[in-house]
Design an enzyme around this catalytic site. Structure first.
Site, PDB file in Angstrom:
ATOM      1  N   ASP A  77       0.879  -1.057   0.002  1.00 40.11           N
ATOM      2  CA  ASP A  77      -0.002   0.080  -0.002  1.00 40.11           C
ATOM      3  C   ASP A  77       1.065   1.116  -0.065  1.00 40.11           C
ATOM      4  O   ASP A  77       1.812   1.454   0.677  1.00 40.11           O
ATOM      5  CB  ASP A  77      -1.068   0.058   1.025  1.00 40.11           C
ATOM      6  CG  ASP A  77      -2.086   1.002   0.825  1.00 40.11           C
ATOM      7  OD1 ASP A  77      -2.927   0.622  -0.057  1.00 40.11           O
ATOM      8  OD2 ASP A  77      -2.319   1.977   1.276  1.00 40.11           O
ATOM      9  N   SER A  78       0.475   2.017  -0.919  1.00 36.76           N
ATOM     10  CA  SER A  78       1.645   3.230  -0.936  1.00 36.76           C
ATOM     11  C   SER A  78       0.831   4.453  -1.229  1.00 36.76           C
ATOM     12  O   SER A  78      -0.345   4.518  -1.777  1.00 36.76           O
ATOM     13  CB  SER A  78       2.499   2.774  -2.259  1.00 36.76           C
ATOM     14  OG  SER A  78       1.752   2.209  -3.391  1.00 36.76           O
ATOM     15  N   ASP A 163       3.945   9.050 -11.093  1.00 37.01           N
ATOM     16  CA  ASP A 163       5.313   9.409 -11.443  1.00 37.01           C
ATOM     17  C   ASP A 163       5.784  10.566 -12.504  1.00 37.01           C
ATOM     18  O   ASP A 163       6.883  11.214 -12.197  1.00 37.01           O
ATOM     19  CB  ASP A 163       5.730   7.981 -12.398  1.00 37.01           C
ATOM     20  CG  ASP A 163       6.185   7.049 -11.483  1.00 37.01           C
ATOM     21  OD1 ASP A 163       6.267   7.255 -10.099  1.00 37.01           O
ATOM     22  OD2 ASP A 163       6.086   5.830 -11.748  1.00 37.01           O
TER      23      ASP A 163
HETATM   24  P1  ITT Z   1      -3.977  -2.008  -5.040  1.00 44.87           P
HETATM   25  O1  ITT Z   1      -4.440  -1.291  -3.897  1.00 44.87           O
HETATM   26  O2  ITT Z   1      -4.629  -2.925  -5.848  1.00 44.87           O
HETATM   27  O3  ITT Z   1      -2.376  -2.679  -4.889  1.00 44.87           O
HETATM   28  P2  ITT Z   1      -3.668   0.747  -6.225  1.00 44.87           P
HETATM   29  O4  ITT Z   1      -2.906   1.388  -7.307  1.00 44.87           O
HETATM   30  O5  ITT Z   1      -5.031   1.404  -5.839  1.00 44.87           O
HETATM   31  O6  ITT Z   1      -3.522  -1.079  -6.360  1.00 44.87           O
HETATM   32  P3  ITT Z   1      -2.838   1.796  -3.816  1.00 44.87           P
HETATM   33  O7  ITT Z   1      -4.060   1.471  -3.218  1.00 44.87           O
HETATM   34  O8  ITT Z   1      -1.528   1.223  -2.708  1.00 44.87           O
HETATM   35  O9  ITT Z   1      -2.518   0.939  -4.982  1.00 44.87           O
HETATM   36  O10 ITT Z   1      -2.715   3.162  -4.022  1.00 44.87           O
HETATM   37  C1  ITT Z   1      -1.459   3.680  -4.376  1.00 44.87           C
HETATM   38  C2  ITT Z   1      -1.643   4.896  -5.408  1.00 44.87           C
HETATM   39  O11 ITT Z   1      -0.526   5.849  -4.906  1.00 44.87           O
HETATM   40  C3  ITT Z   1      -1.443   4.515  -6.726  1.00 44.87           C
HETATM   41  O12 ITT Z   1      -2.583   4.276  -7.459  1.00 44.87           O
HETATM   42  C4  ITT Z   1      -0.618   5.720  -7.186  1.00 44.87           C
HETATM   43  O13 ITT Z   1      -1.656   7.129  -7.585  1.00 44.87           O
HETATM   44  C5  ITT Z   1       0.197   6.170  -6.144  1.00 44.87           C
HETATM   45  N1  ITT Z   1       1.612   5.583  -6.149  1.00 44.87           N
HETATM   46  C6  ITT Z   1       2.057   4.714  -5.228  1.00 44.87           C
HETATM   47  N2  ITT Z   1       3.025   4.253  -5.781  1.00 44.87           N
HETATM   48  C7  ITT Z   1       3.502   4.929  -6.823  1.00 44.87           C
HETATM   49  C8  ITT Z   1       4.464   4.951  -7.722  1.00 44.87           C
HETATM   50  O14 ITT Z   1       5.585   4.353  -7.437  1.00 44.87           O
HETATM   51  N3  ITT Z   1       4.516   5.815  -8.752  1.00 44.87           N
HETATM   52  C9  ITT Z   1       3.478   6.739  -8.878  1.00 44.87           C
HETATM   53  N4  ITT Z   1       2.535   6.855  -8.163  1.00 44.87           N
HETATM   54  C10 ITT Z   1       2.385   5.957  -6.998  1.00 44.87           C
END
Ligand code: ITT
Length: 203
Positions: A77-78, A163
């Protein structure tokens, strides 16, 4: 939990985001682990991310996948944490522009919110929390961060999410979307969390 990172482990990556699966598989390609996506295992009802923190949400996703598929599960989660926005979009990063928002919608909203902000006030960081649940149910947590600045226009086509707007402190003049996947993994929040996870596993 195995004490060796080279032990064969079949791991489902608990995400609906194919970019994450690819980054994780590339970053951990030397472990010998076999990564499978949720889609390859027949799909899942992705859980609602109701947690207040990245760790809560990573744990929710990893536990649901572990229970559904009965093998080791890894979830990330990020999100993006912008100082001048009080930490937003944070855990709401993927839904910043609305429930059905695309990456382009989210980026456009971020640019709108920050249009009047001077360069000095554009500091931000990506955060990642990874939860790994081994086949026997043992949980491990690892975290990573990547410091940088929010740019004024999207640049680059690689990666995903924010990104194109994120200028890592470690790659001056280039956005995260202008890096190769190996370059991104070497400096990114997710790469750092995965490195920390490997270190925990071999210690
Ligand atoms: P899952 O929950 O199914 O894993 P998700 O994309 O919805 O997929 P998150 O709920 O963790 O994942 O939301 C992370 C969001 O944060 C992601 O959609 C991007 O908008 C941003 N994000 C996270 N990591 C990133 C990265 O490496 N580069 C760019 N944006 C990122």
């Amino acid at each position: 939990m195995s004490s060796s990172s080279s032990t064969h482990l079949r791991v489902v990556v608990a995400t609906g985001n194919p970019h994450k699966v690819e980054e994780i598989a590339v970053a951990l390609r030397f472990t010998g682990w076999e990564f499978v996506s949720v889609a390859e295992l027949g799909g899942w009802d992705s859980p609602e991310e109701t947690g207040a923190t990245f760790e809560d949400n990573a744990r929710i996703k990893a536990r649901v996948a572990h229970e559904r598929f009965g093998i080791a599960a890894l979830a990330d989660d990020s999100g993006l944490v912008v100082d001048a926005l009080g930490g937003a979009p944070g855990v709401f990063s993927s839904r910043y522009g609305g429930e059905e928002a695309t990456d382009a919608d989210n980026n456009a909203k971020l640019l709108r919110e920050m249009v009047d902000m001077a360069d000095a006030n554009r500091t931000a960081r990506f955060r990642s929390v990874i939860v790994l649940i081994d086949a026997d149910g043992t949980e491990m947590v690892a975290v990573g961060a990547c410091e940088g600045l929010i740019g004024r226009e999207p640049l680059g086509n690689a990666g995903f999410g924010y990104d194109p707007l994120f200028l890592p402190a470690e790659t001056p003049g280039r956005t995260m979307a202008e890096l190769t996947m190996d370059e991104k993994n070497a400096i990114s929040h997710r790469g750092a969390a995965l490195t920390a996870l490997r270190e925990k596993l071999i210690s």
